[in-house]
Write a protein that holds these residues in place. Sequence first.
Motif, short mmCIF file in Angstrom:
data_model
loop_
_atom_site.label_atom_id
_atom_site.label_comp_id
_atom_site.label_asym_id
_atom_site.label_seq_id
_atom_site.Cartn_x
_atom_site.Cartn_y
_atom_site.Cartn_z
N THR B 464 0.87 -1.11 0.07
CA THR B 464 -0.03 0.18 -0.25
C THR B 464 0.75 1.09 0.03
N ALA B 465 0.64 2.13 -0.90
CA ALA B 465 1.29 3.47 -0.80
C ALA B 465 1.02 4.16 0.29
N GLY B 466 1.96 5.06 0.86
CA GLY B 466 1.81 5.94 1.92
C GLY B 466 0.53 6.69 1.68
N ALA B 480 6.75 6.77 -0.31
CA ALA B 480 6.55 5.83 0.88
C ALA B 480 5.36 4.69 0.57
N PHE B 481 5.80 3.47 0.88
CA PHE B 481 5.08 2.41 0.97
C PHE B 481 5.24 1.46 2.03
N TYR B 482 4.17 0.71 2.50
CA TYR B 482 4.12 -0.12 3.47
C TYR B 482 3.58 -1.46 3.04
#
Lengths: 677, 677
Positions: B464-466, B480-482
């Motif tokens: 998932t993108a930040g 950003a992604f997590y």
Amino acid sequence: MGSVDTTLPHPFDPLSREEIENTIFAVKKVHGDVYFNVVSLQEPRKAEMTAWLEDPINAPRPKRLADVVVIAPGGKVYDGLVDPATGQILSWEWAEGQQPIITMEELQLVEHIVRKDPKVIEQCKISGIPEEDMHKVYCDPWTIGYDERFGSSVRLQQALMYYRPELDNCQYQYPLDFCPIYDADKQEIIAIDIPKIRRPLSKAPAFDYHPAAIEARGGFRNNLKPINITQPEGVSFKLNGREIEWQNWKFHIGFNYREGIVLNNITFNDQGEVRPIFYRLSLAEMVVPYGNPEHPHQRKHALDQGEYGAGYMTNSLSLGCDCKGSIHYLDAEFPTRVGGVRKIKNAICIHEEDAGILFKHTDFRDDSVIVTRGRKLIIQQIFTAANYEYVVAWTFHQDGTIQPEIKLTGILNTYAMDPEEDTHGWGTQVYTGVNAHNHQHLFCLRIDANVDGPNNTVYVTDATAGEAPVGSKENFYGNAFYNKRTKLATTGEAKTDYIAQTSRTWEICNPNKLNPYSKKPVSYKLVSREVPPLMPKEGSLVWKRAAFARHTVHVTKYRDDQLWPAGRHVPQTSGEPSRGLPEWIGDGTESIDNTNVVLWHTFGVTHFPSPEDFPVMPAEPMTLLLRPRNFFARNPVLDVPPSYASTPSQLLAKGQGVYNAADKLSKLAFETPEGVD
Amino acid sequence: MGSVDTTLPHPFDPLSREEIENTIFAVKKVHGDVYFNVVSLQEPRKAEMTAWLEDPINAPRPKRLADVVVIAPGGKVYDGLVDPATGQILSWEWAEGQQPIITMEELQLVEHIVRKDPKVIEQCKISGIPEEDMHKVYCDPWTIGYDERFGSSVRLQQALMYYRPELDNCQYQYPLDFCPIYDADKQEIIAIDIPKIRRPLSKAPAFDYHPAAIEARGGFRNNLKPINITQPEGVSFKLNGREIEWQNWKFHIGFNYREGIVLNNITFNDQGEVRPIFYRLSLAEMVVPYGNPEHPHQRKHALDQGEYGAGYMTNSLSLGCDCKGSIHYLDAEFPTRVGGVRKIKNAICIHEEDAGILFKHTDFRDDSVIVTRGRKLIIQQIFTAANYEYVVAWTFHQDGTIQPEIKLTGILNTYAMDPEEDTHGWGTQVYTGVNAHNHQHLFCLRIDANVDGPNNTVYVTDATAGEAPVGSKENFYGNAFYNKRTKLATTGEAKTDYIAQTSRTWEICNPNKLNPYSKKPVSYKLVSREVPPLMPKEGSLVWKRAAFARHTVHVTKYRDDQLWPAGRHVPQTSGEPSRGLPEWIGDGTESIDNTNVVLWHTFGVTHFPSPEDFPVMPAEPMTLLLRPRNFFARNPVLDVPPSYASTPSQLLAKGQGVYNAADKLSKLAFETPEGVD
Ligand SMILES: [Co+2]
Ligand SMILES: [Co+2]
């Protein structure tokens, strides 16, 4: 009647040592002492090359040309084109504001300078490293990617900093928290990025993977019995120069500094008819964006091929280690910075492997059976991009399938962390004090299509349920489904993404030739399931610089020199405007119907590190298929000799005539070992 | 102090011949002459078995029990439970309105009856086959699936009809257009489905794949040199009965009529600690829905395991054909219809393979390097489901990865067509007059989880993108992604589908145990990309009967005997209500958090045939991974001996101490062959 001069290099062959030397000599004569960045074959113009391939005796032989990039004193970059035979410089242009690929030699320099820089020494002290230990400080220099504070006109590298308490320690377990910036022209550190929150050097005990470390932790396992793979009668492929023939396949194996392995003029001999499939296949670019938004980690998004080169970084492979069995190697030669030539011995390995069952069928009535084993041919290289290694294998199957496979191994890029720190989900603590950031490995496969000739059309195909509802006359039981084909008529329409719900594939068709039975156009189908989207957002730095990764597939009309989808000179591009693919696609109105198309395919993995990846990663594979569909009139491997085949009539005749070519060396696992009985 | 009696069968072992015989004897004594459909191990109740596995010396040994299904005269079906040691019948119940699995013997009968049936003879005449050629008429009998005209109380088969001009011809190139329906109890044809538009028997020349046919078309290729694979010192695995140990893995290899290979009590020895991972792994069900909505093709949606049995249909494998190298085999034994025992010799093959590079890293500074080769262990069976073959391989990697792999080969299911007919996209003409309908092969992998103990929780993880936009303070560069983790807390929430956009995976976690570094729960991750959705629509016949295929993943709480997700007795189920998973899941409110969970995973391919698949299909592979993530504290294969390793200090010492175990049998491809120089 003429004949082809076989003493000459094949037009697709990489430049020979002599050609590189001649080119360098010619350039030096005119331009003096410059740094040689690239001296590489400019591949023949396609029109000319196609004419020659069709009639090598009468058509003019495409000229050998050297594509040259140099860096002149003061950091001025020049693009040149040189005739290595005559020394003639055919063009010479200043590439203003552009930075060419970073060479291994340039990278090597940085560490020495970092160690002596007073500002770096000061930062090391803050991290807990005394000045006398500066020889224990290491850096992985990366191109700066793009940093708006510095622009593109100065050639810069960022030095990712590490420490080795002992010479043989793996440095990636001791990352430092600051990042010096190096000016390649001045050969000095011009700035240091220092985080607001400091993270001291880890004091965790070293956890290494080298044999002494394993011995100290209990030693190697000793329960692996050898598996011997031998080909006492030799291999089943033939090489004529760099042209290989194997199991109806024929193609040329090139290699360049940028893409590494390049496969050209791939054909398949279909019962005597030599049918072209692809004009050229390569990994044309890649990007490895990291997902930590904290400055300056956004700069970690290596476009490894455009910025460092899959050829320049390639390993010299060794027999019985990287490759096992009966192996053929090809070497690679590149210019050195000051104008010498370096050879990478065994840059490419070529071998066959057993591929298990190719096909089998048993009739349940009488157990009449056929079982045939398959083979594959593997053309492989391994390149090391600082911490990571990429094993790139081009696998050819007997049935006409081409399977590019990449294995990811090596070491995670790591950053310092306080063991109590919150990683905010942007990374994982893989060892005490070691934060491995989320990242992706996205590759761009360039497919220059030639499916039964140059005029091809690409379709997306989507498995689609019949439109009529359950209970309707047309679909009473609700089971109807079909393969919906949608033509990608323009470059704009061809920007397409993978859809799992429809098992989407892409077909490269020749609309001018139909399969005699299915009446569908002959085609090669791209079947690729490891296709994460680019995680950096639309409008982000990576999205701008690595535009090829915005979609699973782009298609363009072939043009000479449109080889690399993030542009020719990649380091320090801002992405404003985006280079490469977006330039070529423009407003997206160009027709790509029934013409020479190039398909650009992005695939890869999104990597959320875990401790299993530390300190060195077990290889993680990814793969895709290029499969003939409606291309052949029938299964093209029926004539591969079976291991065993029996027919009903043979079984009625008590086994008379049964075909038995079972492998005689296969043994039961717990039989008395050879030589013991 | 007690000891474990090693002369007794392991509680997971399939019933022995003696146990099958004793069971049959006991049943016959009480119930007379019945047809034996199933006599198979009832696996021990888990609570009992777990207690015994933990303390085999003191805990009571789970009793051996035979799960029995018989068909009594008049077609009455009984489910029984028998103690093979005492002959005691512990339960005996009439399975009213249910049809148990169709056995190979039942299938074999139909063809004889079809050939003699006057209505079939008449239809053959209409197709162009004279009565004296009825011995050339063949049929593949399938269970009728479900046909609302006939219901479930009469045991029925549908006979897919074919013709062989010559005994050795492949019949699938001569399909007939009508479909007789067979009553298994009466042993007669009770109806024939005749299409409105008739399609005469194809007059196309036979195109066969047997050796004589290949010889007639020019013979076999003769350019394949042998690849020898040998293990002169033996194999690296050990077997204790059916318990295998290899490279820290240990598990029991079971086999039953239904699922074929069953792997139980899978553990990994993590540096001395034996850690459970899965209690049981199997392919629990499959469905092959065909996409032609024309009546009666909707009935073609074989649930091959529940309707025919991956064990009952399994091939007897042969050394040097199906398997190459050093192989260990296990046999299988099943009851015959009238109460004998048949043995399938070599039902399972077990062998090791070289797996290429396990890990590698080169330091670009000095070329210090480590390169280590990997191995895999393969537990394989092949079953023939009428026209198709399924090669099912359970591959174990040294790094803790388990990789189920299925290869599809054999022959397409075919139907008659007029060569000028429009297939309407529901199928492809693969040869003159041969229509191969679109279909899917969907498998249900049953994962009974035991990740560091029985209490596990399943999460979906989505890349998932930040959330913060490009340009914001939190995500200025947009990179950003997590990995977003979402707990599947109830069986309702756990009905989840693959999402390509997030590279979705499923983590089976043990929330009670955290990784020491990442502080994340230890887990095994399901990484599966070949996950087409069920193409038949919601509410369709297949959707109702094969409910497990509605989602990529279902999760249930473990209960004994909830093994088969389309129900215990699958033939002729109407899907109203759906058996198996939907019954167990009910309203979806049951908690599956931190308990003994079973994950059901649907994967496979959607198959749009093409002429390349004809007359026999080159094997098409599909695979998925079960990977340890945050399970190990580090890479678990560091102690695998490398092929080659050098450290910076060894290189400084001019190579002294370098570790060199390169394979000595590897050779250059074009060296003088062995024994010739
Ligand atoms: Co990675
Ligand atoms: Co199929």
